[in-house]
Design an enzyme around this catalytic site. Structure first.
Site, PDB file in Angstrom:
ATOM      1  N   ASP A  23       0.838  -1.196   0.000  1.00 14.69           N
ATOM      2  CA  ASP A  23       0.000   0.000   0.000  1.00 14.69           C
ATOM      3  C   ASP A  23       0.879   1.256   0.000  1.00 14.69           C
ATOM      4  O   ASP A  23       2.044   1.216   0.412  1.00 14.69           O
ATOM      5  CB  ASP A  23      -0.880   0.032   1.258  1.00 14.69           C
ATOM      6  CG  ASP A  23      -1.863  -1.136   1.288  1.00 14.69           C
ATOM      7  OD1 ASP A  23      -2.179  -1.686   0.212  1.00 14.69           O
ATOM      8  OD2 ASP A  23      -2.306  -1.488   2.399  1.00 14.69           O
TER       9      ASP A  23
HETATM   10  N1  URA Z   1      -1.201  -6.002   3.834  1.00 23.32           N
HETATM   11  C1  URA Z   1      -1.706  -4.749   3.871  1.00 23.32           C
HETATM   12  O1  URA Z   1      -2.744  -4.498   4.475  1.00 23.32           O
HETATM   13  N2  URA Z   1      -1.035  -3.781   3.228  1.00 23.32           N
HETATM   14  C2  URA Z   1       0.123  -3.987   2.575  1.00 23.32           C
HETATM   15  O2  URA Z   1       0.685  -3.041   2.028  1.00 23.32           O
HETATM   16  C3  URA Z   1       0.641  -5.297   2.541  1.00 23.32           C
HETATM   17  C4  URA Z   1      -0.039  -6.283   3.188  1.00 23.32           C
END
Ligand code: URA
Length: 238
Positions: A102
């Site tokens: 993310d």
């Molecule tokens: N899980 C998440 O919630 N976000 C990420 O960036 C990676 C794994």
């Protein structure tokens, strides 16, 4: 090896696309213009596209410490992407991030132009473990541990049993979670499902790769030969 395959192996496009490139008289082999996609490239012959000799040792594998605020994409109309962190001289056709973190997640991200390796690492059923250090809104409790370790049924998938532990010497809001899949927002969704919330997320490991402690956020380095060998060992033998 056939010329069209040689070029598509180097990620210059699909077989169809590279045939078009070859027929457009843009490719030379050992200095001679070559318009036949089926031409057998002799071992060691220099293949050039638009006059630039292609690197034989072409595959690159970069281990990036992703900073917060950049998106995991090849390009984006609004935000900086992880590709913007790669120096122009290190960019190769077909370079892309393997998997996705993310925008606000930090830590280990692999980038490569080796589509076969990248594809295989993400293939459903491969379950390459990924370890995240999460900072939680509330202290982590034993009650929350059970469902995470058993697997949680979401609408779109059921998580594989995860391992989770409070990071020693912290205040129980710092945990390390290892999961087998890589679904969208998976870690955040898992903690929400047990009544907690992730306020910061940092990936520290993927399969045999661990984030080097001395790699600053926003920096990357090539995989060491032993790291690459360990990664390739995860793939099915051909
Ligand atoms: N899980 C998440 O919630 N976000 C990420 O960036 C990676 C794994």
């Amino acid at each position: 090896m056939r010329l069209d395959r040689y070029l598509s192996n180097l990620q210059y496009g699909s077989r169809k696309e590279v045939r078009r490139i070859i027929k457009a008289a843009r490719v030379t082999v050992a200095g001679a213009l070559q318009r036949d996609p089926g031409f057998d490239v002799p071992k060691g012959a220099a293949v050039a596209l638009d006059g630039v000799v292609l690197d034989q040792d072409f595959a690159v594998y970069y281990l990036l410490n992703k900073p917060a605020g950049v998106v995991t994409a090849n390009r984006d109309d609004h935000d900086r992407t992880v590709m913007d962190l790669i120096a122009p001289g290190d960019v190769r056709p077909g370079l892309y991030p393997v998997g996705r973190l993310d925008k606000d997640t930090t830590g280990l991200l692999l980038l490569t132009n080796d589509g076969t390796l990248g594809h295989n690492l993400l293939a459903p059923g491969r379950h390459v473990p990924k370890t995240y250090r999460a900072t939680l809104a509330q202290p982590f409790t034993l009650v929350q541990r059970g469902p995470l370790e058993a697997g949680i049924a979401f609408k779109d998938f059921t998580s594989q049993p995860a391992t989770v532990a409070v990071v020693p010497g912290t205040d129980a809001r710092q945990v390390e979670l290892t999961i087998g899949e890589g679904k969208y927002h998976q870690v955040k969704r898992m903690f929400l499902a047990v009544g907690n919330e992730v306020v910061a997320l940092h990936r520290v490991a993927m399969g045999p790769l661990t984030l080097p402690a001395d790699l600053p956020a926003g920096q990357y380095r090539s995989l060491e030969p032993a790291e690459l060998a360990a990664l390739k060992a995860l793939l099915p033998k051909r």
